[in-house]
Structures are given as C-alpha cells and as structure tokens.
Design a protein around this motif. Sequence first.
Motif, short mmCIF file in Angstrom:
data_model
loop_
_atom_site.label_atom_id
_atom_site.label_comp_id
_atom_site.label_asym_id
_atom_site.label_seq_id
_atom_site.Cartn_x
_atom_site.Cartn_y
_atom_site.Cartn_z
N MET A 143 30.39 54.95 41.49
CA MET A 143 30.66 55.71 42.72
C MET A 143 31.21 57.12 42.48
SD MET A 143 29.57 53.56 44.87
CE MET A 143 30.01 54.39 46.38
N TYR A 144 31.78 57.35 41.31
CA TYR A 144 32.43 58.64 41.07
C TYR A 144 31.94 59.31 39.79
CZ TYR A 144 35.39 56.98 44.79
OH TYR A 144 35.83 56.51 46.01
N GLY A 145 30.77 58.89 39.30
CA GLY A 145 30.18 59.53 38.13
C GLY A 145 31.05 59.47 36.89
N GLY A 146 31.88 58.44 36.80
CA GLY A 146 32.75 58.27 35.64
C GLY A 146 34.04 59.09 35.72
N SER A 147 34.29 59.71 36.84
CA SER A 147 35.45 60.61 36.99
C SER A 147 36.61 59.91 37.70
CB SER A 147 35.03 61.85 37.77
OG SER A 147 36.14 62.68 38.01
N GLU A 148 37.65 59.59 36.92
CA GLU A 148 38.83 58.95 37.50
C GLU A 148 39.52 59.85 38.52
OE1 GLU A 148 38.40 59.34 34.17
OE2 GLU A 148 38.42 57.35 33.27
N ASP A 149 39.52 61.16 38.25
CA ASP A 149 40.20 62.07 39.16
C ASP A 149 39.53 62.12 40.54
OD1 ASP A 149 38.11 63.34 37.82
OD2 ASP A 149 39.03 65.33 37.98
N LEU A 150 38.21 61.92 40.58
CA LEU A 150 37.55 61.88 41.89
C LEU A 150 37.94 60.63 42.66
CD1 LEU A 150 33.95 63.22 41.11
CD2 LEU A 150 35.85 64.40 42.27
N LEU A 151 38.13 59.51 41.96
CA LEU A 151 38.61 58.30 42.62
C LEU A 151 40.00 58.53 43.19
CD1 LEU A 151 38.64 55.26 43.35
CD2 LEU A 151 39.50 54.84 41.03
N ILE A 152 40.89 59.09 42.39
CA ILE A 152 42.25 59.36 42.85
C ILE A 152 42.23 60.32 44.04
CG2 ILE A 152 44.51 60.32 42.21
CD1 ILE A 152 43.86 57.61 40.89
N ALA A 153 41.41 61.36 43.96
CA ALA A 153 41.31 62.31 45.07
C ALA A 153 40.84 61.60 46.33
CB ALA A 153 40.36 63.45 44.71
N SER A 154 39.91 60.68 46.18
CA SER A 154 39.42 59.92 47.32
C SER A 154 40.53 59.07 47.92
CB SER A 154 38.25 59.04 46.89
OG SER A 154 37.81 58.23 47.95
N LEU A 155 41.30 58.44 47.07
CA LEU A 155 42.41 57.60 47.54
C LEU A 155 43.48 58.44 48.24
CD1 LEU A 155 42.86 55.23 44.48
CD2 LEU A 155 41.94 54.62 46.71
#
Length: 119
Positions: A85-97
């Motif tokens: 869902m985030y192309g392997g980017s943890e920071d995009l997950l955190i930003a989404s949260l």
Amino acid sequence: MTVKLFESELKVMDLLWKEGDMPAKEIALRLKEQIGWSKTTTYTVVKKCVEKQAVSRMDPGFICRPLISREEVQRAETKDLIDRMYGGSEDLLIASLIGNKEMDPDRIARLKKMIEDLK
C-alpha cells in the motif's frame, strides 16, 4: 520464518497465543462457541496451520502448539502492508496514520513518544 496466514488461520493462532498448547478438540469447542465453526471447519484450518508450519501437532491427543509468535506474524503483515500500500515506505504509512483526523490526542501523543524513543 515468514508465514502468510489467512483470517481463519489467525483465529486459530490467536487462541493458541492466548491460551497456549491445546488439543484440537478444545480449539474446535472454543471456536464453535466464539464464531460458530463446525469441528470439521476447525480441523481443516488447524491442518492448514500445520502444513504452513505455524502450528505443530503432537500425539496423543492432537495437541497443537504455535511455532510462530504473534510478533513474527505482526511484523510480516506490517511489512506486507507497507510494501503493497505504501511502496515499501514506512514514513508514508506513518504520515497516513498521523494524518487521520479521527485519531484521538492520546494516540497521537503515544505515536510521538514511540518516534522519539526510536532516536
């Protein structure tokens, strides 16, 4: 060990993680009470967990023991979610949260503390 577990398999694993080693018969009784599964359904799902090496089966009594921890499964599922869902980017997950407007202030504070603790 990375094992992909389906929702049904996670129900069996959750019971074993909470209660520890348990006969398949007891797993079937508990899941019948909790979610209405038949004994056959439960045994089929337990068999799949054994085939995936997530559960060991010991005789006599068909005692089931989890071979993987909840944390291992959580890490694998989180990595899979981030990759898909985030192309392997943890920071995009955190930003989404963090960008979730429905998140209460206590959760936001806990997230901030977790990030600070990583430093």
